[in-house]
Scaffold this motif. Structure first.
Motif, short mmCIF file in Angstrom:
data_model
loop_
_atom_site.label_atom_id
_atom_site.label_comp_id
_atom_site.label_asym_id
_atom_site.label_seq_id
_atom_site.Cartn_x
_atom_site.Cartn_y
_atom_site.Cartn_z
N PRO A 133 42.52 -8.39 -70.94
CA PRO A 133 43.09 -9.45 -70.10
C PRO A 133 44.43 -9.08 -69.48
CG PRO A 133 43.36 -9.99 -72.41
CD PRO A 133 42.51 -8.76 -72.37
N THR A 187 37.68 -8.76 -55.10
CA THR A 187 37.68 -9.04 -56.53
C THR A 187 38.96 -8.54 -57.19
OG1 THR A 187 36.47 -6.99 -57.00
CG2 THR A 187 35.17 -8.99 -56.70
N THR A 188 39.59 -7.51 -56.64
CA THR A 188 40.85 -7.00 -57.16
C THR A 188 41.87 -6.98 -56.04
OG1 THR A 188 39.74 -5.59 -58.80
CG2 THR A 188 42.04 -5.07 -58.28
N LEU A 222 44.43 -15.83 -66.18
CA LEU A 222 45.46 -15.69 -67.21
C LEU A 222 46.83 -15.56 -66.58
CD1 LEU A 222 46.47 -15.17 -70.12
CD2 LEU A 222 45.89 -12.75 -69.75
N VAL A 248 41.24 -3.45 -67.02
CA VAL A 248 41.04 -4.89 -66.81
C VAL A 248 39.56 -5.18 -66.61
CG1 VAL A 248 41.54 -6.85 -65.31
CG2 VAL A 248 43.35 -5.21 -65.87
N ARG A 249 38.90 -4.37 -65.81
CA ARG A 249 37.48 -4.59 -65.54
C ARG A 249 36.63 -4.39 -66.79
NH1 ARG A 249 36.15 -2.16 -59.48
NH2 ARG A 249 37.27 -3.78 -58.33
N PHE A 305 46.02 -7.79 -64.62
CA PHE A 305 45.73 -9.01 -65.36
C PHE A 305 44.43 -9.67 -64.89
CE2 PHE A 305 50.27 -8.45 -64.89
CZ PHE A 305 50.73 -8.56 -66.19
N ASP A 306 43.82 -10.38 -65.81
CA ASP A 306 42.83 -11.36 -65.42
C ASP A 306 43.55 -12.41 -64.58
OD1 ASP A 306 40.19 -12.98 -65.99
OD2 ASP A 306 41.86 -14.32 -66.49
N ARG A 307 42.99 -12.73 -63.44
CA ARG A 307 43.69 -13.59 -62.49
C ARG A 307 44.02 -14.96 -63.08
NH1 ARG A 307 42.11 -15.81 -57.27
NH2 ARG A 307 43.76 -17.26 -56.61
N GLY A 354 37.47 -5.50 -69.64
CA GLY A 354 37.64 -6.64 -70.54
C GLY A 354 39.03 -6.90 -71.06
N THR A 365 39.42 -11.87 -58.99
CA THR A 365 39.36 -12.10 -60.43
C THR A 365 40.33 -11.22 -61.22
OG1 THR A 365 37.56 -10.50 -60.62
CG2 THR A 365 36.95 -12.83 -60.33
N ALA A 366 40.82 -10.16 -60.59
CA ALA A 366 41.78 -9.26 -61.24
C ALA A 366 42.96 -9.05 -60.30
CB ALA A 366 41.13 -7.92 -61.58
#
Length: 264
Positions: A156, A28-29, A204, A151-152, A200-202, A154, A127-128
């Motif tokens: 971005p 996920t990261t 974005l 990031v986790r 970052f949010d992936r 919220g 996702t991150a």
């Protein structure tokens, strides 16, 4: 193994094609480390990321810094376009935390292109994304964790940063190298020196790299151009960028202190 741009090679416990690995991955990261630059300000010799600190290449120190976070299980290293095989062999010589996967991909002609190539090989489950400079080999794991946590929670886009120690002057550049008139003195309390890893949010970050092509100073500046808010978390004085020969001396001193205090 191919050294064509965008062709990945894997080091670690996961093998097989990138598509198969992505399908079975639970990451996920992930961290992307662009390491394709030559580092001309350090003088002639090996690429900057392969210069050694305490006998170990800076790149290895930087990968260890990312892999040291329990939240990061995939590290993508973006190697010089013609040096992916060399980097993969180098990383294979070192041990990594259990469960850490390393992926090596040839980079591009610019840092922005290299980061984009690194993002492009991430599994869909990521996702991150952290983007970290190989030239910041000594960032503490607490700083890495603070960026990931933001990031986790919220945010971005997140950057670690430190207050400035010096007064900053805005000047008017002069042709011919003459004295430069001062045009403003920004309020130092409102300024920060930005470091990495930037988080970052992936989705974005991928959108920023797909749409922003000018005035790029770092990945966060690309996100800013999309009108997205970037937030700052505390950085660390040891996350400085090794750019000049004197920085190598300072980095060696930090490592010596760590060996004495922490047995690092």
């Amino acid at each position: 193994m191919s050294d064509e741009p965008g062709t990945p090679s894997r080091t670690g416990s996961t093998a097989g094609s990138p598509a198969a690995a992505a399908a079975g991955s639970s990451h996920t990261t992930a961290a992307v480390i662009p390491a394709a630059g030559r580092g001309v300000r350090l003088g002639p010799g090996a690429p900057k990321a392969l210069r050694t600190l305490n006998g170990t290449p800076m790149l290895v120190h930087a990968v260890r810094a990312m892999a040291g976070s329990r939240a990061v299980s995939l590290v993508v290293v973006v190697a010089p376009p013609d040096g992916a095989a060399e980097v993969e062999a180098l990383l294979a010589e070192h041990s990594w935390p259990p469960g850490t996967e390393l992926l090596v991909v040839p980079g591009g002609d610019t840092r922005q292109e290299s980061v984009r190539l690194g993002i492009g090989v991430l599994p869909e489950s990521v996702t991150a994304v952290l983007v970290h400079d190989a030239a910041r080999p000594l960032v503490p794991v607490d700083t890495v964790d603070a960026v990931i946590a933001a990031v986790r929670n919220g945010a971005p886009a997140v950057v670690p940063a430190v207050p400035l120690a010096d007064t900053v002057k805005q000047v008017e550049p002069q042709s011919g190298g003459g004295p430069e008139p001062v045009v403003a003195t920004p309020e130092r309390a409102l300024l920060r020196a930005v470091q990495t890893p930037q988080g970052f949010d992936r989705a974005l970050l991928a959108r920023a790299h797909a749409t922003v092509t000018h005035d790029v100073t770092d990945d966060a500046s690309m996100v800013e151009q999309l009108g997205v808010r970037v937030v700052v978390v505390p950085g660390h004085e040891e996350a400085f960028k090794v750019t000049r020969p004197l920085d190598l001396v300072l980095a060696e001193a930090v490592l010596a202190r760590r060996r004495i205090n922490d047995g690092f």
